[in-house]
Motif scaffolding. Structure first.
Motif, PDB file in Angstrom:
ATOM      1  N   ASP A  32       0.648  -1.441  -0.145  1.00 39.68           N
ATOM      2  CA  ASP A  32       0.021   0.107  -0.054  1.00 39.68           C
ATOM      3  C   ASP A  32       0.678   1.375   0.208  1.00 39.68           C
ATOM      4  O   ASP A  32       0.836   2.251   0.849  1.00 39.68           O
ATOM      5  CB  ASP A  32      -0.829   0.015   1.197  1.00 39.68           C
ATOM      6  N   ASP A 152      -8.263   2.923   4.014  1.00 40.94           N
ATOM      7  CA  ASP A 152      -7.326   3.586   2.672  1.00 40.94           C
ATOM      8  C   ASP A 152      -7.400   5.049   2.694  1.00 40.94           C
ATOM      9  O   ASP A 152      -7.837   5.518   1.423  1.00 40.94           O
ATOM     10  CB  ASP A 152      -7.861   2.927   1.526  1.00 40.94           C
ATOM     11  N   HIS A 293      -2.178  -1.972  -4.411  1.00 38.04           N
ATOM     12  CA  HIS A 293      -2.795  -0.864  -3.741  1.00 38.04           C
ATOM     13  C   HIS A 293      -1.561   0.089  -4.345  1.00 38.04           C
ATOM     14  O   HIS A 293      -0.521   0.005  -4.235  1.00 38.04           O
ATOM     15  CB  HIS A 293      -2.987  -0.777  -2.537  1.00 38.04           C
ATOM     16  N   ARG A 319       3.433  -8.806   1.472  1.00 41.11           N
ATOM     17  CA  ARG A 319       3.685  -8.059   0.293  1.00 41.11           C
ATOM     18  C   ARG A 319       4.936  -7.289   0.054  1.00 41.11           C
ATOM     19  O   ARG A 319       5.496  -7.123   1.062  1.00 41.11           O
ATOM     20  CB  ARG A 319       2.510  -7.320  -0.010  1.00 41.11           C
TER      21      ARG A 319
HETATM   22  O1  FUB Z   1      -3.245  -3.646   3.682  1.00 40.38           O
HETATM   23  C1  FUB Z   1      -4.516  -3.875   4.128  1.00 40.38           C
HETATM   24  C2  FUB Z   1      -5.389  -3.615   2.942  1.00 40.38           C
HETATM   25  O2  FUB Z   1      -5.121  -4.346   1.836  1.00 40.38           O
HETATM   26  C3  FUB Z   1      -5.501  -2.363   2.390  1.00 40.38           C
HETATM   27  O3  FUB Z   1      -6.230  -1.285   3.094  1.00 40.38           O
HETATM   28  C4  FUB Z   1      -5.890  -2.356   0.962  1.00 40.38           C
HETATM   29  O4  FUB Z   1      -5.854  -1.308   0.211  1.00 40.38           O
HETATM   30  C5  FUB Z   1      -5.237  -3.737   0.636  1.00 40.38           C
HETATM   31  O5  FUB Z   1      -3.951  -3.342   0.023  1.00 40.38           O
END
Ligand code: FUB
Length: 339
Positions: A32, A152, A293, A319
């Protein structure tokens, strides 16, 4: 955020893969990435993914992050520095669990970190923390932003100095629970509206001058098709899912976002930061992993997209962030890149 497998059927690539790059950092898992240029230097505000041992489900319980690190680099392709823990959940009085995707802004000689976390009632709220340094440490406000919801946060400052906070994510991001304006926890299946109903849009509010409060109640942002009709909940490859990002270019506002379970990054344009936005097309085809993201910045006349995939771990909840050049046409439209 959710679990599941990736579908086939991605849109064609109009730019090739030559711009796509390697994980920016390998010592910790990151996702993200919200990138900003502050005082000529690139700062990245990502989620810090960890192995928390939580079950993988469509609520995103497996994304059980507990702190934020800020990364920086002098230029695209340059050395990436991890500045360590910038904010820990133990120092956020109101937060219960799950520090998800943050964003940051600079104003009033202060750096502001906007972050979502579940409160002690397990409702996602948006918090704000401040620092005199872009890399923190950040000090959190004692309460989340009043009237905030979901996940987000993306902060956009317009050319006239006004700042707007965009939020929202469906499923585990809980946006669908706010349909009436009040939080409705009685929807245990995290269902979206029926396919023929209008898809929920992200929410936006202008910030107060101190950047700590909303100057107005959050409003829903409408996303329309080219005929001016709202995108429907069944339009899975175009409707808003999570991860809004807003930037302005040549007087036009660009809202880009993730379509979630169809795994695309897409964009829409408007003449106002409040919308309505008109759907334009796909920026990025699906990455390896369930989510991606992104954020978009301009550096020395080129456009870059920061995003994440799961190259390092192969696991949805661990990730790694990357950056790629984003092809942009003279009229401001984007090409599509394929990881
Ligand atoms: O990282 C947790 C969640 O996964 C984020 O808030 C979303 O955008 C997705 O990437």
């Amino acid at each position: 955020a959710a679990s599941g497998s990736q579908p086939a059927g991605a849109a064609p690539d109009s730019a090739g893969t030559k711009f796509l790059s390697k994980p920016l950092i390998k010592d910790i898992y990151t996702a993200d990435p919200s990138a900003h240029v502050f005082d000529g230097k690139i700062y990245i505000y990502p989620s810090h993914d960890i192995e928390a041992g939580m079950p993988e489900n469509d609520n995103g319980d497996h994304f059980a992050m507990r702190d934020y690190h800020v990364l920086s680099m002098d230029s695209i392709g340059g050395k990436v520095t991890d500045h360590g823990v910038a904010l820990d959940i133990k120092d956020v009085a109101w937060a219960g669990r799950q520090m998800w995707a943050p964003d940051a802004a600079f104003k009033n000689d202060t750096y502001y970190l906007y972050f979502p976390a579940k409160d002690k009632q397990d409702v996602f709220r948006i918090g704000v923390a401040t620092s005199t340094s872009p890399t923190g440490p950040f000090k959190a406000q004692p309460q989340p932003i009043e009237g905030s919801m979901s996940i987000d946060p993306a902060i956009f400052t317009d050319t006239n100095g006004g700042s707007y906070l965009y939020v929202g994510g469906i499923w585990g991001g809980q946006l669908q629970r706010w349909r009436t304006g009040q939080y409705d926890a009685s929807n245990p299946k995290e269902q979206e509206p029926a396919d023929n109903e209008v898809a929920p849009g992200p929410r936006v509010a202008r910030m107060s001058s101190d950047m700590l409060r909303f100057a107005e109640p959050m409003k829903e942002v409408k996303i329309l098709d080219q005929d001016g009709k709202p995108l429907l909940a069944g339009d899975k490859s175009r409707r808003f899912f999570e991860g809004a990002w807003v930037h302005k270019h040549n007087g036009t506002y660009y809202l880009s976002y993730s379509t979630g379970d169809t795994h695309l990054l897409v964009y829409a344009t408007s003449t106002s930061p409040y919308g309505p936005f008109t759907y334009q097309g796909i920026i990025m085809n699906p990455v390896q992993g369930w989510t991606t993201h992104h954020s978009i910045i301009e550096q020395q006349g080129k456009w870059y997209i920061f995003y994440h995939d799961t190259e390092l771990s192969g696991k949805t909840w661990l990730r790694n962030i990357k950056v790629a050049e984003l092809p942009r046409n003279a009229d401001g439209s984007f090409g599509t890149i394929t990881p």
